[in-house]
Design an enzyme around this catalytic site. Structure first.
Site, PDB file in Angstrom:
ATOM      1  N   THR A 119       0.895  -1.159   0.000  1.00 43.21           N
ATOM      2  CA  THR A 119       0.000   0.000   0.000  1.00 43.21           C
ATOM      3  C   THR A 119       0.922   1.193   0.000  1.00 43.21           C
ATOM      4  O   THR A 119       2.079   1.066   0.380  1.00 43.21           O
ATOM      5  CB  THR A 119      -0.887   0.030   1.269  1.00 43.21           C
ATOM      6  OG1 THR A 119      -1.979  -0.891   1.118  1.00 43.21           O
ATOM      7  CG2 THR A 119      -1.505   1.374   1.556  1.00 43.21           C
ATOM      8  N   ARG A 125     -13.394  -7.563  -2.797  1.00 42.47           N
ATOM      9  CA  ARG A 125     -12.930  -7.309  -1.423  1.00 42.47           C
ATOM     10  C   ARG A 125     -12.387  -5.874  -1.324  1.00 42.47           C
ATOM     11  O   ARG A 125     -11.639  -5.414  -2.162  1.00 42.47           O
ATOM     12  CB  ARG A 125     -11.837  -8.316  -1.058  1.00 42.47           C
ATOM     13  CG  ARG A 125     -11.231  -8.110   0.338  1.00 42.47           C
ATOM     14  CD  ARG A 125      -9.957  -7.311   0.283  1.00 42.47           C
ATOM     15  NE  ARG A 125      -9.271  -7.262   1.572  1.00 42.47           N
ATOM     16  CZ  ARG A 125      -8.222  -6.482   1.828  1.00 42.47           C
ATOM     17  NH1 ARG A 125      -7.744  -5.695   0.901  1.00 42.47           N
ATOM     18  NH2 ARG A 125      -7.645  -6.483   3.010  1.00 42.47           N
ATOM     19  N   VAL A 126     -12.787  -5.186  -0.274  1.00 34.41           N
ATOM     20  CA  VAL A 126     -12.288  -3.835  -0.029  1.00 34.41           C
ATOM     21  C   VAL A 126     -11.548  -3.847   1.300  1.00 34.41           C
ATOM     22  O   VAL A 126     -12.055  -4.385   2.288  1.00 34.41           O
ATOM     23  CB  VAL A 126     -13.449  -2.811   0.004  1.00 34.41           C
ATOM     24  CG1 VAL A 126     -12.931  -1.424   0.360  1.00 34.41           C
ATOM     25  CG2 VAL A 126     -14.176  -2.781  -1.334  1.00 34.41           C
ATOM     26  N   GLY A 127     -10.364  -3.263   1.318  1.00 36.37           N
ATOM     27  CA  GLY A 127      -9.563  -3.236   2.538  1.00 36.37           C
ATOM     28  C   GLY A 127      -9.801  -1.984   3.361  1.00 36.37           C
ATOM     29  O   GLY A 127     -10.815  -1.287   3.201  1.00 36.37           O
ATOM     30  N   ASP A 128      -8.855  -1.689   4.228  1.00 33.81           N
ATOM     31  CA  ASP A 128      -9.002  -0.560   5.151  1.00 33.81           C
ATOM     32  C   ASP A 128      -8.667   0.794   4.518  1.00 33.81           C
ATOM     33  O   ASP A 128      -9.134   1.826   4.988  1.00 33.81           O
ATOM     34  CB  ASP A 128      -8.092  -0.759   6.371  1.00 33.81           C
ATOM     35  CG  ASP A 128      -6.631  -0.866   5.958  1.00 33.81           C
ATOM     36  OD1 ASP A 128      -6.329  -1.617   5.000  1.00 33.81           O
ATOM     37  OD2 ASP A 128      -5.780  -0.187   6.568  1.00 33.81           O
ATOM     38  N   THR A 141      -1.112   0.735   6.710  1.00 34.85           N
ATOM     39  CA  THR A 141      -0.824  -0.353   5.784  1.00 34.85           C
ATOM     40  C   THR A 141      -0.741  -1.655   6.574  1.00 34.85           C
ATOM     41  O   THR A 141      -0.181  -1.674   7.673  1.00 34.85           O
ATOM     42  CB  THR A 141       0.496  -0.123   5.022  1.00 34.85           C
ATOM     43  OG1 THR A 141       0.858  -1.343   4.356  1.00 34.85           O
ATOM     44  CG2 THR A 141       1.633   0.299   5.936  1.00 34.85           C
ATOM     45  N   GLY A 142      -1.309  -2.704   6.020  1.00 34.52           N
ATOM     46  CA  GLY A 142      -1.263  -3.983   6.726  1.00 34.52           C
ATOM     47  C   GLY A 142      -2.503  -4.793   6.431  1.00 34.52           C
ATOM     48  O   GLY A 142      -3.230  -4.498   5.470  1.00 34.52           O
ATOM     49  N   GLY A 201      -5.786  -5.488   6.212  1.00 34.17           N
ATOM     50  CA  GLY A 201      -6.858  -4.505   6.289  1.00 34.17           C
ATOM     51  C   GLY A 201      -8.047  -4.870   7.150  1.00 34.17           C
ATOM     52  O   GLY A 201      -8.626  -4.009   7.815  1.00 34.17           O
TER      53      GLY A 201
HETATM   54  N1  ASP Z   1      -4.090  -2.458   3.975  1.00 35.45           N
HETATM   55  C1  ASP Z   1      -4.160  -2.956   2.622  1.00 35.45           C
HETATM   56  C2  ASP Z   1      -5.429  -3.729   2.457  1.00 35.45           C
HETATM   57  O1  ASP Z   1      -5.794  -4.467   3.345  1.00 35.45           O
HETATM   58  C3  ASP Z   1      -3.007  -3.817   2.243  1.00 35.45           C
HETATM   59  C4  ASP Z   1      -1.695  -3.450   2.820  1.00 35.45           C
HETATM   60  O2  ASP Z   1      -1.467  -2.334   3.245  1.00 35.45           O
HETATM   61  O3  ASP Z   1      -0.809  -4.283   2.837  1.00 35.45           O
HETATM   62  O4  ASP Z   1      -6.011  -3.641   1.413  1.00 35.45           O
END
Ligand code: ASP
Length: 319
Positions: A181, A209-212, A232-233, A235
């Site tokens: 991200t 799928r939608v993340g954070d 980032t991570g 989500g």
């Molecule tokens: N946070 C992002 C998501 O879950 C992915 C990421 O930052 O690694 O879509």
């Protein structure tokens, strides 16, 4: 610079948490990441040094990261399980909590500009699908075809993940395969804060799928009174914890410093399996960049214009 010192204006960026394994990180690749981060810092810093707004600075910095194929956003976004790219992005202005976001988009060269178009040219906060695409076309945003966004390493990562699932091999927790991200937070000379985040999401994610990242208060948040945050991570965990807004709440109601609030939230996410990190800036220009995994591509540039970039813990390079 010490990140916990107030800065008259400051920009922090990330290119995703969960870094490539040290043994796979060749000197050339390492330099590529640092150079990509430095270019994004320079783009955003030019705006701030010129007296521009935090909002414009984070937009410019994220555009530079989206254009860089090494990072998972815009060009170089990861693939869904079906082999497509679906991008999410959000931007938020700390002056008035104006916000714009898009999810599951494919086409705009810079998804962060699509998010900004939602904020500035619609009555809404989050748009998806054809409605989002119509707005982008109407605003004349640059569009690209599939070959522009495609990168071989992301495609190979998808094949490896699909093969792992087919063979029933347990997940080895390879953060690089799963994560990525880009994001930016800034404080400008007028004391205004802003945050921007853009992502392809997680490799082999389900269609739709939608993340954070585009969820305001989870992966992106800004309020001049407290802080601006870009996460980032993994989500799903960041959404459940309302991670970015939780930092705001700890500062606002608990009187915590940015460092303590941001560090505490990231540590707690780690305990529940929410691998990742975030970048944050407070109203006085202090910066926090906590992560609970092996590394986070990140960088900071303050008023004096000296870029600092890092990948793992304590490996800062001055640019
Ligand atoms: N946070 C992002 C998501 O879950 C992915 C990421 O930052 O690694 O879509």
């Amino acid at each position: 610079m010490t990140f916990s010192d107030p800065q008259p204006f400051v920009l922090a960026i990330h290119g995703g948490a969960g870094t490539i394994r040290r043994d796979a990180l060749t000197p050339d690749l390492t330099e590529g990441y640092h150079a990509g981060l430095r270019r994004a810092l320079a783009a955003g810093h030019a705006v701030l040094a010129d007296g521009g707004s935090a909002l414009d600075a984070v937009t410019r910095a994220v555009m530079a990261l989206e254009d860089e194929p090494l990072f998972n956003a815009g060009r170089g976004a990861v693939f869904t399980a079906e082999g497509r790219q679906e991008m999410d992005a959000a931007v938020m202005d700390g002056r008035d909590r104006a916000a714009g976001a898009v999810a599951g988009l494919f086409g705009p060269r810079n998804p962060i500009l699509a998010a900004r178009a939602v904020m500035e040219h619609s009555e809404h906060v989050l748009l998806i699908g054809e409605g989002a695409m119509d707005l982008c076309r109407h605003q004349g945003l640059a569009m690209e075809e599939a070959p522009y966004f495609f990168t071989q390493p992301r495609w190979d990562a998808l094949q490896a993940e699909l093969e792992r699932r087919r063979s029933g091999t347990p997940d080895d927790g390879d953060e690089q395969r799963r994560h990525g991200t880009v994001g930016a937070v800034a404080r400008d000379r007028d004391g205004n804060l802003a945050a921007a985040t853009s992502t392809g999401g997680m490799t082999a994610k389900a269609k739709g799928r939608v993340g954070d990242s585009p969820v305001i208060g989870a992966g992106t948040f800004a309020d001049n009174i407290t802080c601006a945050v870009s996460a980032t991570g993994h989500g799903e965990h960041f959404i459940r914890r309302c991670a970015a807004h939780e930092i705001d709440a700890r500062m606002r109601w608990g009187g915590q410093s940015l460092e303590r609030a941001a560090g505490g939230v990231v540590e707690e996410l780690g305990v529940i399996g929410g691998s990742g990190g975030l970048i944050a800036v407070d109203r006085d220009g202090r910066v926090a960049l906590p992560f609970n995994c092996s590394g986070m591509y990140r960088g900071v540039i303050g008023g004096e214009g000296r870029a600092m970039t890092a990948i793992h813990r304590e490996d800062y390079r001055a640019g």
